[in-house]
Scaffold this active site. Structure first.
Site, short mmCIF file in Angstrom:
data_model
loop_
_atom_site.label_atom_id
_atom_site.label_comp_id
_atom_site.label_asym_id
_atom_site.label_seq_id
_atom_site.Cartn_x
_atom_site.Cartn_y
_atom_site.Cartn_z
N HIS A 171 0.83 -1.22 0.00
CA HIS A 171 0.00 0.00 0.00
C HIS A 171 0.87 1.26 0.00
CE1 HIS A 171 -3.25 -2.78 1.28
NE2 HIS A 171 -2.29 -3.28 2.04
N SER A 292 14.58 21.59 -16.13
CA SER A 292 13.38 22.38 -16.39
C SER A 292 13.81 23.72 -16.97
CB SER A 292 12.61 22.58 -15.09
OG SER A 292 11.82 23.74 -15.17
N LYS A 298 15.73 21.77 -10.89
CA LYS A 298 15.12 20.48 -11.25
C LYS A 298 16.05 19.54 -12.00
CE LYS A 298 11.19 19.60 -11.37
NZ LYS A 298 9.79 19.61 -11.15
N GLU A 305 9.89 8.34 -16.94
CA GLU A 305 8.53 8.87 -17.13
C GLU A 305 8.00 8.60 -18.54
OE1 GLU A 305 7.67 12.91 -15.00
OE2 GLU A 305 9.79 12.85 -15.52
#
Ligand code: ARG
Length: 474
Positions: A171, A292, A298, A305
């Site tokens: 979980h 970024s 970043k 991804e």
């Protein structure tokens, strides 16, 4: 501005000469010509088309439908065409519809009337089925190589990090300590099953439909075993109708691809989590990340991804192929031409994603201190304490209750279970003695799960060795 080429209203009825033009009194509509053509994408199959044609010609020679001299001329012509295509001096023509008719027309242009004999006892229907099977078999072998490389990387990483402790989750809540190597081997298990599915698909793809002709077979004394053997197929397919219409192997490859991509997507999700500031479990090298344009701090895990995102297109291709086949009556239908673009794209996508993973995994650095701290924070050894009480005679449900109360107390006092005093622990159960601290350590917790499939580091190392031995058998 209208793009004339893609504008259906630009349709006209210019005359063209087709290889199948005999029974037609009117030329193909220009729009229809473009709409029905596949050469734009099926030219990718040229190697297999030429290999298939050479095998067919040799077979026609063997059964004396063609003379030896004719076969030699055809083979020389086809090899010259292969070279022209390879060296980018072949003029593909949309008027010739597909890869098959482009090559056949070029053959006749090159060697004269003998070229017109190549198509004896054959149809584009068994020809295209042969081409795709040869292509799929080749690509399966490429994919298998990449998959094996990735598995090798995972297994090596697992051995390297067998002693590295991280929180195991259920979980997404800290559950029990596990070895990072154990986690990598869990990924490897998924890929091992993918490999099995790929090889299973290969078996059914690796059969020769050549000789089925249009749908019913042919009147010539063909030798289908011979063409199958020349093309390296395990055997000929056994029903001519099924041979020209079957695309199950493409669907099976797509299904393999979907499930593989689902796995890579799950791995990616974990990599994205683990590289985040909230976890900070691993470091991905800069070369697999991007920045970024607005936020200078970043470092984004773009590669994982993107792989997570690409499962969408592969699932789409699986559904395309299933839907393509679902209502087709036997035997060949033009619908089948739609099998190629999904198949090509799914193969390219799967190969790129496997390549990216095979490159990325060896470069992963574990931030062991962070993983360890996270494991300690989550009361990951609570089950070990319960098991300790059980071994001292308490029924498991009572032990569960005792440990639950101890955890609540630890949360209240801002401590880990292992940081509680013996006297504090004893307020929950008087059977607890000083040896309890051994089971509350993370190492002790891993060590205690020392059985087949467990997370004890020596089990992880043994599992890695077994997995490596499996790869060696391929
Ligand atoms: N381009 C076609 C395909 O991809 C080749 C077979 C065409 N056969 C036919 N009878 N129209 O399926």
């Amino acid at each position: 501005m209208t793009d004339k080429k893609n504008d259906p209203t630009e349709a006209s009825t210019e005359s063209t000469s087709k290889l199948w033009g005999g029974r037609f009194s009117e030329a193909t509509d220009k729009f229809v010509q473009r709409f029905t053509a596949s050469v734009q994408f099926d030219k990718r199959l040229y190697q297999y088309d030429i290999d298939g044609s050479i095998a067919h010609a040799k077979m026609l020679g063997k059964v004396q439908v063609l003379t030896e001299d004719e076969v030699e001329q055809i083979i020389a012509g086809l090899e010259a065409i292969r070279l022209d295509i390879q060296e980018d001096r072949f003029a593909w023509s949309i008027e010739l519809e597909d890869v098959h008719m482009n090559i056949e027309a070029a053959l006749t242009a090159r060697i004269g009337a003998v070229g017109k004999k190549l198509h004896t006892g054959r149809s584009r229907n068994d020809q295209v089925a042969t081409d795709i099977r040869l292509f799929v078999r080749h690509e399966i072998d490429q994919i298998a190589g990449l998959l094996t490389r990735l598995q090798q990387a995972l297994i090596a990483l697992a051995s390297r990090e067998a002693d590295t402790i991280m929180p195991g989750f259920t979980h997404l809540q800290t559950a029990q300590p596990v070895s990072f190597g154990h986690h990598m081997l869990a990924w490897n298990e998924m890929l091992e099953r993918d490999y099995g599915r790929l090889m299973d698909c290969r078996k059914r793809a690796n059969q020769s439909p050549l000789g089925a002709a249009a749908l019913a077979g042919t009147t010539y004394p063909i030798d289908r075993d011979y063409t199958a053997e020349l093309l390296g197929f395990a055997k000929p397919t056994v029903n001519s109708l099924d041979s020209v219409s079957d695309r199950d192997f493409a669907i099976e490859l797509a299904a393999f691809g979907s499930l593989l991509m689902t796995h890579l997507s799950r791995f990616s999700e974990e990599l994205v989590l683990w590289t985040s500031a909230q976890f900070e479990f691993i470091d991905l090298p800069d070369r697999f990340c991007t920045g970024s344009s607005i936020m200078p701090q970043k470092k984004n895990p773009d590669v994982p991804e993107l792989i997570r995102g690409k499962v969408g297109r592969v699932n789409g291709h699986l559904v395309s192929l299933l839907t393509l086949m679902k209502s087709q009556p036997l035997a060949y239908n033009k619908d089948n031409q739609e099998d190629k673009e999904p198949l090509f794209d799914l193969i390219d996508t799967v190969k790129d994603c496997l390549f990216a993973y095979a490159e990325m995994m060896p470069a992963i650095q574990c931030k062991k201190d962070n993983m360890r701290a996270a494991t300690r924070r989550g009361f990951a050894t609570a089950t070990d304490l319960a098991d300790y009480l059980v071994k001292k005679g308490l029924p498991f449900r009572d032990a569960h209750e005792v440990v639950g109360k101890a955890v609540a107390f630890a949360i209240e006092s801002g401590k880990e279970l292992s940081e509680l005093e013996l006297s504090e622990l004893q307020t929950f159960s008087d059977i607890i003695t000083s040896d309890v601290f051994e089971v509350l350590t993370l190492e002790g917790s891993l060590q205690a799960r020392n059985h087949l499939g467990g997370t004890a580091p020596q089990q992880v190392r043994a599992a890695a060795e077994r997995a490596q031995a499996e790869l060696q058998k391929r």
